[in-house]
Design a protein around this motif. Structure first.
Motif, mmCIF file in Angstrom:
data_model
loop_
_atom_site.group_PDB
_atom_site.id
_atom_site.type_symbol
_atom_site.label_atom_id
_atom_site.label_comp_id
_atom_site.label_asym_id
_atom_site.label_seq_id
_atom_site.Cartn_x
_atom_site.Cartn_y
_atom_site.Cartn_z
ATOM 1 N N CYS A 15 0.822 -1.216 0.000
ATOM 2 C CA CYS A 15 0.000 0.000 0.000
ATOM 3 C C CYS A 15 0.852 1.260 0.000
ATOM 4 O O CYS A 15 0.483 2.271 -0.609
ATOM 5 C CB CYS A 15 -0.941 0.004 1.212
ATOM 6 S SG CYS A 15 -2.325 -1.157 1.088
ATOM 7 N N TYR A 16 1.988 1.197 0.666
ATOM 8 C CA TYR A 16 2.866 2.366 0.712
ATOM 9 C C TYR A 16 3.547 2.587 -0.638
ATOM 10 O O TYR A 16 3.721 3.729 -1.075
ATOM 11 C CB TYR A 16 3.922 2.189 1.813
ATOM 12 C CG TYR A 16 4.877 3.355 1.922
ATOM 13 C CD1 TYR A 16 4.495 4.535 2.561
ATOM 14 C CD2 TYR A 16 6.161 3.281 1.369
ATOM 15 C CE1 TYR A 16 5.364 5.608 2.652
ATOM 16 C CE2 TYR A 16 7.036 4.351 1.453
ATOM 17 C CZ TYR A 16 6.626 5.521 2.101
ATOM 18 O OH TYR A 16 7.489 6.584 2.181
ATOM 19 N N ARG A 72 -2.429 3.383 -1.938
ATOM 20 C CA ARG A 72 -2.198 4.254 -0.785
ATOM 21 C C ARG A 72 -3.354 5.235 -0.588
ATOM 22 O O ARG A 72 -3.686 5.593 0.539
ATOM 23 C CB ARG A 72 -0.881 5.001 -0.966
ATOM 24 C CG ARG A 72 -0.450 5.767 0.283
ATOM 25 C CD ARG A 72 1.000 6.171 0.240
ATOM 26 N NE ARG A 72 1.288 7.093 -0.857
ATOM 27 C CZ ARG A 72 2.111 6.808 -1.858
ATOM 28 N NH1 ARG A 72 2.737 5.631 -1.902
ATOM 29 N NH2 ARG A 72 2.339 7.684 -2.821
#
Length: 425
Positions: A108-109, A115
């Motif tokens: 996700c980062y 994100r």
């Protein structure tokens, strides 16, 4: 004794149906409401998140639903041994959950598209992880489903009601995984209480190496299950990455695929409850009777639904999903062959001593699926329609493989069927 085993099988099957199918049923009855509130775009976002988390669910489960179910079935007369199996599986799931969470946060980062919706993915992961800790393998192996099924049904029904009460705008799409998480968490608390107080099964100290041995034993089942799920999950991920999760095409496919997946789960509890029964009793005559009973109405139902697919989707999910009927029509052959695929899998091959082929068949199918997807991308022919065609073809590969193996080893089938007929002294 044989009649008693069959009665136990019937009762376990009915309650396993209720427990397994209830999650899909309650999800399904909220789908028409979700599609009307969220629309294809936001419904596609939720569907993409669910598809992505399915991979993590498979990692956390790690095939224990098959390996541990068989272990519990074989050792259910020994409470100490069952407690060891239960402890090892739950510890293993804890380790796999921690590892999966780290991987999710990193993904996700790194990926900007994910994100932006991190809360959606974290909530969906949490709901999936909590659900994975429900010890289905224990109840299936012990063939005692009644009490836990009733309690879980009541809890799930209550939290489904919450979705109807609070989901009012497309911007509330994260409520779907949120209330699923709450429902799964409460269900897990009740289940753990039942395991400890009523089944008298508690966590025990494990000897050195037992945990690793449990994980290692289940690894073939893990690879089998992840291969079997590749087509369903990977298709949604490919579509989401190609068109973006909020694209209407993704929503159309997710809606159709969700219905097909729900239809498939209608046969899963029957096969799952037959699995421990067949491991102990090897009653192939009963297996054949079940196949001959359920196949004709399934095929007829698929034909009728295929004719009226567009009208059904518009009526069930709303006018915006009328065109999804074309996608559903292409995927229906999967539903038609599912009973045979399930029955000729572990319930048939395990008591024949050929369980490895149940795993291999799904791996071969996954390879066929990935090769097909690669060809579609390289040739520029990738569309929702061609994706469905490749998917159906890969699923037929599983059936053909299992039919060939059963036919080639039918002498084992006949021998073990005759053993069942020998009177018990």
């Amino acid at each position: 004794m044989k009649d008693k085993n069959k009665k136990r099988l019937l009762e376990n099957t009915l309650f396993l149906y209720a427990l397994t199918f209830s999650g899909y049923f309650f999800s399904l009855i909220t789908v028409p409401y979700q599609t009307r509130i969220l629309g294809p775009e936001f419904f596609g976002k939720v569907g993409f998140a669910v598809a992505m988390m399915t991979y993590f669910r498979l990692v956390i489960d790690f095939g224990f639903i098959l390996s541990a179910t068989a272990d519990v079935a074989r050792n259910r007369e020994s409470q100490q041994q069952v407690a060891k199996i239960y402890t090892a599986v739950m510890y293993a799931k804890g380790l796999l959950t921690a590892l999966s969470l780290v991987v999710l946060l990193v993904i996700c980062y790194v990926v900007p598209m994910l994100r932006q919706d991190m809360m959606l993915y974290v909530l969906t992961f949490a709901s999936v992880a909590v659900s994975a800790f429900l010890p289905d393998f224990l109840y299936r192996g012990l063939e005692t489903m009644k009490r836990i099924t009733i309690r879980t049904l009541i809890i799930q029904a209550f939290f489904v009601l919450m979705i109807f009460l609070f989901l009012k705008t497309p911007q509330h799409y994260y409520f779907v995984p949120l209330f699923t998480l709450i429902g799964n968490a409460v269900a897990l608390l009740f289940v753990q209480h039942h395991v400890s107080r009523h089944l008298k099964i508690k966590f025990v100290r494990l000897e050195k190496g037992y945990l690793w041995e449990t994980i290692q034993k289940s690894s073939p089942f893990f690879f089998s299950r992840i291969a079997a799920t590749i087509y369903q999950v990977t298709n949604t991920l490919f579509l989401g990455l190609m068109y973006s999760p909020g694209n209407a095409k993704v929503g159309m496919y997710v809606a159709s695929d969700r219905l097909v997946g729900t239809a498939k789960t209608a046969f899963s509890p029957l096969a799952d409850s037959l699995y421990p029964y067949m491991v102990k009793n090897r009653d192939f005559r009963l297996l054949k009777k079940i196949i001959f009973i359920i196949m004709p109405p399934v095929i007829l139902g698929c034909i009728v639904l295929g004719v009226y697919a567009n009208e059904f989707m518009a009526l069930f999910l709303g006018p915006a999903f009328y065109d999804a009927g074309a996608v559903l029509r292409l995927l229906l052959p999967i539903v038609a062959i599912t009973p045979l695929v399930y029955m000729l899998g572990f319930p048939t091959l395990s008591p024949m001593g050929l369980a490895k082929h149940a795993n291999l068949s799904t791996i071969v199918s996954a390879v066929v699926q990935l090769i097909g997807l690669t060809i579609l991308f390289l040739t520029g022919l990738f569309t929702v329609q061609t994706l469905c065609i490749i998917t159906v073809f890969s699923q037929f590969t599983v059936l053909i493989y299992r039919v060939i193996i059963v036919w080639k080893n039918r002498h084992i089938f006949t021998q073990k069927e005759s053993i069942v007929d020998v009177p018990q002294v």
